[in-house]
Design a protein around this motif. Structure first.
Motif: not given
Length: 246
Positions: A59-62, A80-81, A98-99, A116-117
């Motif tokens: 995953q890529v978090l933006i 979108r979160i 891992g976070y 991981g999520n």
């Protein structure tokens, strides 16, 4: 990267199972292909300003100050979160052991995801700066340490569970220097991991450019550069980057 318009950020990874390159221009996220091909995959809530980006192997978090977005590397999709536990004003983010971690703009609170999520954030959240009263300027990780960066101080946390929190506060180490520009925080190149550089600041104003590998920060700017920095009217839009030559 920081920009009021045009390209705001470019982020790539060629070492994962799925190589990719993302670009953010105005409010649109693009997946870049070979040559000049680009495919829009989603939009952000904002069209300008700083964008924080980090990634795991899947995953890529933006974050853009108004929301969070997750790019699924294998599925090539952007989501979108909508988790109620995710901060409403996410300033910056980092993936560490891992976070996913996010700090909130204008506050002293920071948050961690489920393991991981980046789409799921637990109730046990809203950790605060411990050492002194401050608000956030950024968050970064290097050398198995998590750097919680304020305007005036920097706290160091390490990967050891503390109750429901996956990291513990290192109360033996505190940097008495914060950050003057979120975009100035830069990690070392891929083969030189362990280096962190940023434009420092404290209660006396803009300081110098600092570097650390996990120990006490070292001033690396010259006196001439410091004088130029202190003469600038605005430094909050400063951009930091590191590259390796030859």
């Amino acid at each position: 990267a920081v920009s009021s318009n045009g390209v705001r950020a470019i982020y790539s990874d060629e070492n994962s199972a799925y190589s990719y390159c993302l670009a953010i221009a105005s409010d649109t996220v693009y997946l870049l292909g070979n040559g000049i091909r680009s495919t829009p995959i989603g939009t952000l809530r904002t069209a300008g300003g700083f964008v924080g980006i980090t990634s795991s192997t899947s995953q890529v978090l933006i974050v853009d100050g108004a929301g969070g977005y997750v790019y699924d590397i294998a599925a090539r999709s952007l989501t979108r979160i909508d988790d109620d536990n995710f901060p409403s004003s996410p300033l910056d983010c980092v993936f560490f052991n891992g976070y996913f971690y996010v700090c909130e703009a204008g506050s002293n609170q920071w948050f961690f995801s489920d393991p991981g999520n980046a789409l799921s954030w637990p109730d046990e959240n809203g950790i605060v700066l411990n050492a002194k009263a401050d608000t956030f300027k950024g968050i970064a990780a290097t050398n198995n340490s998590l750097f919680i960066i304020g305007n005036y101080i920097t706290e160091i946390w390490y990967s050891q569970a503390q109750g429901t929190v996956p990291v513990s506060y290192n109360n033996t180490m505190l940097f008495e220097v914060g950050c003057a520009a979120t975009g100035s925080i830069a990690e070392g190149p891929r083969d030189e991991k362990g280096i962190l550089v940023w434009l420092g600041g404290d209660k006396d104003g803009v300081g110098s450019i600092y570097m650390t590998s996990g120990s006490e920060p070292k001033k690396i700017s010259t006196q001439a550069i410091d004088l130029v920095l202190r003469g600038l009217t605005v430094v909050s839009d400063a951009i930091g980057y590191i590259y390796k030559e030859a």
